[in-house]
Design an enzyme around this catalytic site. Structure first.
Site, mmCIF file in Angstrom:
data_model
loop_
_atom_site.group_PDB
_atom_site.id
_atom_site.type_symbol
_atom_site.label_atom_id
_atom_site.label_comp_id
_atom_site.label_asym_id
_atom_site.label_seq_id
_atom_site.Cartn_x
_atom_site.Cartn_y
_atom_site.Cartn_z
ATOM 1 N N GLY A 169 -0.107 -6.040 4.652
ATOM 2 C CA GLY A 169 -1.500 -6.472 4.622
ATOM 3 C C GLY A 169 -1.874 -7.049 3.271
ATOM 4 O O GLY A 169 -1.041 -7.522 2.505
ATOM 5 N N GLY A 170 -3.172 -6.982 2.999
ATOM 6 C CA GLY A 170 -3.681 -7.582 1.765
ATOM 7 C C GLY A 170 -3.122 -6.946 0.512
ATOM 8 O O GLY A 170 -3.200 -7.531 -0.580
ATOM 9 N N GLY A 404 11.641 -39.644 -12.934
ATOM 10 C CA GLY A 404 10.551 -38.686 -13.092
ATOM 11 C C GLY A 404 11.035 -37.337 -13.577
ATOM 12 O O GLY A 404 10.335 -36.626 -14.301
ATOM 13 N N ALA A 405 12.273 -36.998 -13.198
ATOM 14 C CA ALA A 405 12.787 -35.696 -13.619
ATOM 15 C C ALA A 405 13.044 -35.694 -15.126
ATOM 16 O O ALA A 405 12.874 -34.674 -15.791
ATOM 17 C CB ALA A 405 14.064 -35.375 -12.850
HETATM 18 C C1 HXC Z 1 -3.745 6.224 6.782
HETATM 19 C C2 HXC Z 1 -1.471 6.311 6.817
HETATM 20 C C3 HXC Z 1 -1.394 4.905 6.734
HETATM 21 C C4 HXC Z 1 -2.619 4.191 6.672
HETATM 22 C C5 HXC Z 1 0.586 5.680 6.744
HETATM 23 N N1 HXC Z 1 -0.220 6.726 6.824
HETATM 24 N N2 HXC Z 1 -0.101 4.543 6.685
HETATM 25 N N3 HXC Z 1 -2.636 6.949 6.844
HETATM 26 N N4 HXC Z 1 -3.763 4.891 6.688
HETATM 27 N N5 HXC Z 1 -2.625 2.866 6.531
HETATM 28 C C6 HXC Z 1 0.153 8.136 6.841
HETATM 29 C C7 HXC Z 1 0.834 8.579 8.125
HETATM 30 O O1 HXC Z 1 -0.117 8.970 9.067
HETATM 31 C C8 HXC Z 1 1.665 9.751 7.619
HETATM 32 O O2 HXC Z 1 0.848 10.866 7.422
HETATM 33 C C9 HXC Z 1 2.086 9.315 6.253
HETATM 34 O O3 HXC Z 1 1.129 8.326 5.831
HETATM 35 C C10 HXC Z 1 3.466 8.674 6.207
HETATM 36 O O4 HXC Z 1 3.507 7.664 7.184
HETATM 37 P P1 HXC Z 1 4.624 7.614 8.309
HETATM 38 O O5 HXC Z 1 4.168 6.644 9.327
HETATM 39 O O6 HXC Z 1 4.991 8.977 8.746
HETATM 40 O O7 HXC Z 1 5.825 7.030 7.468
HETATM 41 P P2 HXC Z 1 6.910 5.984 7.896
HETATM 42 O O8 HXC Z 1 7.477 6.374 9.227
HETATM 43 O O9 HXC Z 1 7.829 5.893 6.750
HETATM 44 O O10 HXC Z 1 6.150 4.595 8.059
HETATM 45 C C11 HXC Z 1 5.567 4.010 6.958
HETATM 46 C C12 HXC Z 1 4.733 2.795 7.406
HETATM 47 C C13 HXC Z 1 3.758 3.197 8.524
HETATM 48 C C14 HXC Z 1 5.670 1.697 7.912
HETATM 49 C C15 HXC Z 1 4.021 2.274 6.158
HETATM 50 O O11 HXC Z 1 3.090 4.388 8.107
HETATM 51 C C16 HXC Z 1 2.742 2.146 8.799
HETATM 52 O O12 HXC Z 1 3.053 1.142 9.447
HETATM 53 N N6 HXC Z 1 1.533 2.316 8.278
HETATM 54 C C17 HXC Z 1 0.482 1.381 8.464
HETATM 55 C C18 HXC Z 1 0.703 0.184 7.606
HETATM 56 C C19 HXC Z 1 -0.461 -0.766 7.671
HETATM 57 O O13 HXC Z 1 -0.600 -1.518 8.620
HETATM 58 N N7 HXC Z 1 -1.379 -0.616 6.690
HETATM 59 C C20 HXC Z 1 -2.585 -1.318 6.673
HETATM 60 C C21 HXC Z 1 -2.283 -2.737 6.142
HETATM 61 S S1 HXC Z 1 -3.718 -3.681 6.074
HETATM 62 P P3 HXC Z 1 1.411 12.347 7.530
HETATM 63 O O14 HXC Z 1 0.211 13.204 7.301
HETATM 64 O O15 HXC Z 1 2.004 12.466 8.884
HETATM 65 O O16 HXC Z 1 2.426 12.488 6.452
HETATM 66 C C22 HXC Z 1 -4.210 -3.459 4.510
HETATM 67 C C23 HXC Z 1 -5.470 -4.177 4.212
HETATM 68 C C24 HXC Z 1 -5.547 -4.436 2.763
HETATM 69 O O17 HXC Z 1 -3.627 -2.830 3.733
HETATM 70 C C25 HXC Z 1 -6.530 -5.501 2.500
HETATM 71 C C26 HXC Z 1 -6.617 -5.774 1.041
HETATM 72 C C27 HXC Z 1 -7.451 -6.979 0.748
#
Ligand code: HXC
Length: 514
Positions: A169-170, A404-405
């Protein structure tokens, strides 16, 4: 008093546990260290001063009230590396996936402010599931505050990001706004949208690794600058990279002790450039023979390999080296190599690092794709970056410097301080065959033996233009040097230029082509 201190100890102990034994084991099983293990390895022993250990998340919805989130999933503070002060944050994946929240953001933002005010490099060890879903807008706004500080600190303090886990994501934009991105092979990845979203939107099937793994960003996208084999390797790279950078833009990088004699003549330089002009060679051999022995640190070695950029030392002083790479696509300039060179030149200029440019390029790459994807716009970045740079700039034309290079690669007309050429240099508007076909089209059309006549014209063109003497007669080349003298000549020139003062016209900012 005793019970106050005991309570403090207990709370500290709790925070030091991170996400607990089970999650730490899971992290280790993946070949990853915890945030604190990484900091221990990176920083001088006992130097770390943690800030914000007791910061707590503020969101209570979605079952968050009862969650214990040590340090809100990030460890922040300052410490030293080889005795130099650095600000560093390490996201803790064992704590709720290292997710980014309002308070997590506030800790990082405060550290960014401190680093900027203290004039110390900022290092981010990234390992996070991205925006914490339960925090909604709070985390998103937090990213905004982090990006803001990344931008304001850009060019003032060095900023280095080490990707040690997922980034989606971001949140990929924070590292993208920093000067250098190091990715760990197999365990780190960066993308805006993951494979599942890609499949849903475009129907493309792609693995995580292929979409945003360490090699993808090192070799294809150019988002990353260094590829590390494992976590220790990545943190060693941070230390090495820092040794070439100053604390901030008001300082010079530290001078190292050099045992390599500054007046070393290098016999091997007579034999690296092959006699036949269409034969390739590895320009890194030239660089390595000229700079202090073993001091060359290549940046982006896997990306746009037709150009080579990196840091090195000359008589112990740090320099930035830019070179065309004849061993790859004949050393042409194209879209990606333009971006690579422009970024590196700007980093060197921002941090007071003189630039040495080795030129051997047949020109910009012709082609429909290149034109359509904007080789004009991207190529312009090289010109812009070199002209804007006020650090000492010296070029050495090794062989081809065409069209140019020639101009773009730190030519004298573009505020380069000194331009040297080897006797093998060929400084011309274009290659011989192309030039002859344009200049003598009519003669060739009516010739009885066009091939023989063309060969004659080509020979004449080569004799006239394929040398450095015309450029030297006109003062566009300051001296034609014996290749063996390249190191001593550059070291003398750098010593003379060390006190160079040059300024750009006052402006809010330029409009670099982007
Ligand atoms: C809340 C989250 C989380 C999230 C993971 N966790 N991502 N909690 N918000 N975004 C938590 C899980 O519930 C879990 O909690 C612990 O973190 C570890 O995650 P797992 O899934 O068990 O680990 P893993 O299997 O290694 O997978 C990691 C992962 C997956 C690939 C990162 O967790 C995932 O896909 N997360 C979401 C990623 C995502 O889409 N993020 C948002 C992006 S958008 P417990 O308590 O069980 O340990 C964004 C917007 C930003 O970031 C904008 C900025 C401008």
């Amino acid at each position: 008093m005793k019970h106050h201190v005991d309570k403090l100890q207990r709370l500290r102990q709790e925070a030091l546990q991170g996400g607990g034994e089970r999650r730490v084991q899971k992290q280790h099983a993946r070949g990853k260290w915890t945030a604190r293990e990484r900091l221990d390895y990176l920083l001088d022993a006992g130097s770390f001063q943690e800030l914000g250990m007791f910061v707590k998340h503020q969101v209570t919805d979605f079952g968050m009230a009862e969650k214990r989130i040590a340090g809100d999933a990030v460890v922040t503070g300052f410490g030293t590396i080889d005795g130099r002060e650095v600000a560093v944050f390490a996201q803790d994946f064992t704590v709720l996936g290292g997710t980014f929240s309002e308070m997590h953001a506030r800790k990082i933002a405060y550290l960014q402010d401190l680093a900027l005010e203290a004039g110390a490099p900022l290092i981010g060890l990234m390992d996070s599931g991205g925006a914490r879903i339960q925090e909604g807008i709070r985390g998103l706004a937090g990213y905004g505050s982090m990006f803001t500080r990344n931008v304001l600190a850009s060019g003032v303090i060095p900023q280095i990001s080490v990707m040690m886990g997922p980034t989606a994501g971001g949140s990929v934009y924070a590292p993208a706004l920093t000067d250098f991105v190091i990715m760990v092979r197999n365990t780190s990845y960066m993308f805006l949208t993951g494979p599942e979203v890609v499949r849903a939107v475009t129907g493309e099937e792609v693995s995580t690794e292929e979409l945003g793994g360490a090699m993808t960003h090192n070799a294809h996208s150019g988002v990353a600058h260094f590829l590390a084999e494992d976590e220790a390797n990545a943190l060693d790279m941070v230390k090495l990279l820092l040794s070439y950078l100053p604390q901030n833009n008001t300082e010079d990088p530290r001078r190292a002790v050099s045992t390599d004699p500054p007046d070393r003549r290098e016999e091997s330089l007579l034999n690296i450039v092959p006699p036949a002009e269409d034969q390739s060679y590895d320009v890194k051999q030239v660089i390595q023979a000229v700079v202090d022995m073993g001091s060359f640190l290549e940046v982006q070695p896997y990306f746009a390999r037709n150009a080579v950029v990196g840091f090195a030392r000359m008589a112990g002083h740090v320099v930035g080296v830019v070179a065309n790479q004849p061993a790859f696509l004949a050393g042409v300039l194209d879209i990606n190599s333009s971006d690579k060179i422009a970024h590196f030149v700007r980093v060197c200029d921002a941090f007071n690092i003189p630039l040495i440019t080795f030129v051997d390029t047949p020109g910009f790459l012709p082609g429909v794709d290149q034109e359509h994807y904007g080789v004009i716009r991207h190529g312009a970045k090289i010109i812009y970056a070199y002209v804007e740079a006020t650090v000492p700039k010296i070029s050495v034309v090794l062989r081809k410097a065409m069209g140019g290079a020639y101009i773009a690669m730190s030519s004298k007309a573009m505020r380069s301080d000194l331009a040297f050429a080897w006797p093998t240099a060929q400084i011309a508007v274009m290659g011989a065959e192309g030039a002859v076909r344009i200049l003598h089209r009519k003669d060739l059309a009516k010739a009885e033996d066009p091939a023989a006549l063309e060969a004659q014209f080509v020979q004449k063109y080569r004799e006239t233009f394929f040398n450095p003497y015309v450029a030297a007669e006109l003062g566009y080349i300051d001296d034609i040097i014996d290749p063996r003298d390249t190191r001593p000549r550059l070291i003398r020139a750098l010593a003379f230029l060390r006190t160079k003062v040059q300024q750009n016209p006052p402006k809010k900012h330029g409009l670099m082509p982007v």
